[in-house]
Design an enzyme around this catalytic site. Structure first.
Site, PDB file in Angstrom:
ATOM      1  N   CYS A  53      75.860 -25.887  -2.741  1.00  0.00           N
ATOM      2  CA  CYS A  53      76.935 -26.122  -1.772  1.00  0.00           C
ATOM      3  C   CYS A  53      76.475 -25.989  -0.335  1.00  0.00           C
ATOM      4  O   CYS A  53      77.207 -26.317   0.582  1.00  0.00           O
ATOM      5  CB  CYS A  53      78.077 -25.135  -2.014  1.00  0.00           C
ATOM      6  N   CYS A 103      78.674 -18.930  -7.028  1.00  0.00           N
ATOM      7  CA  CYS A 103      78.882 -18.264  -5.736  1.00  0.00           C
ATOM      8  C   CYS A 103      78.519 -16.786  -5.827  1.00  0.00           C
ATOM      9  O   CYS A 103      78.019 -16.205  -4.865  1.00  0.00           O
ATOM     10  CB  CYS A 103      80.329 -18.384  -5.296  1.00  0.00           C
TER      11      CYS A 103
HETATM   12 FE1  FES Z   1      79.177 -22.210  -1.945  1.00  0.00          FE
HETATM   13 FE2  FES Z   1      80.842 -20.752  -3.282  1.00  0.00          FE
HETATM   14  S1  FES Z   1      80.964 -22.873  -2.945  1.00  0.00           S
HETATM   15  S2  FES Z   1      78.980 -20.145  -2.407  1.00  0.00           S
END
Ligand code: FES
Length: 131
Positions: A34, A103
């Site tokens: 992400c 995450c």
């Molecule tokens: Fe990136 Fe949770 S979406 S750490």
């Protein structure tokens, strides 16, 4: 799946946010999935984590897991902190939705990264074995 009350609490009121001036352990990790980034600061004295703070450009789950993880390693020895897994942090938060598990890995990795930094500042004989 909705977020647990504990996740919401740690997301809305994260503990240990910030920086430690003169920290002797600093780690930074990023999540390739992400692009989120986390930085962890620790003040370690005599092998015990006296203080720990974090900053993140990350999602709510990353904030909540880091907040809980810092609470869990504060006051612990370096060896104990190394054993903290993202699974234990998630359990302490009453779980995370499956798509948010990655995450929580960020928090575990940030702790390890800070402890590696700490280790690299120690003399050879004082270094801890990092798994
Ligand atoms: Fe990136 Fe949770 S979406 S750490």
């Amino acid at each position: 799946m909705a977020y647990s009350e504990k996740v919401m609490d740690h997301f809305m009121n994260p503990r240990n946010v910030g920086e430690i001036e003169n920290a002797n352990a600093v780690g930074q990790v990023g999540n390739a999935k992400c692009g989120d980034i986390m930085k962890m600061y620790m003040d370690i004295e005599d092998g015990v984590i006296k203080d720990v703070k974090f900053k993140t450009f990350g999602c709510g789950a990353a904030i909540a897991t880091s907040s809980m993880a810092t609470e869990m390693v504060k006051g612990k020895t370096v060896e104990e902190a190394l054993k903290l897994t993202n699974k234990a942090v998630m359990e302490a938060l009453d779980g995370l939705p499956p798509e948010k598990i990655h995450c929580s890995v960020l928090a575990e990795e940030a702790i390890h990264s800070a402890l590696e930094d700490y280790n690299s500042r120690q003399s050879e004989e004082n270094r801890i074995k990092l798994g």
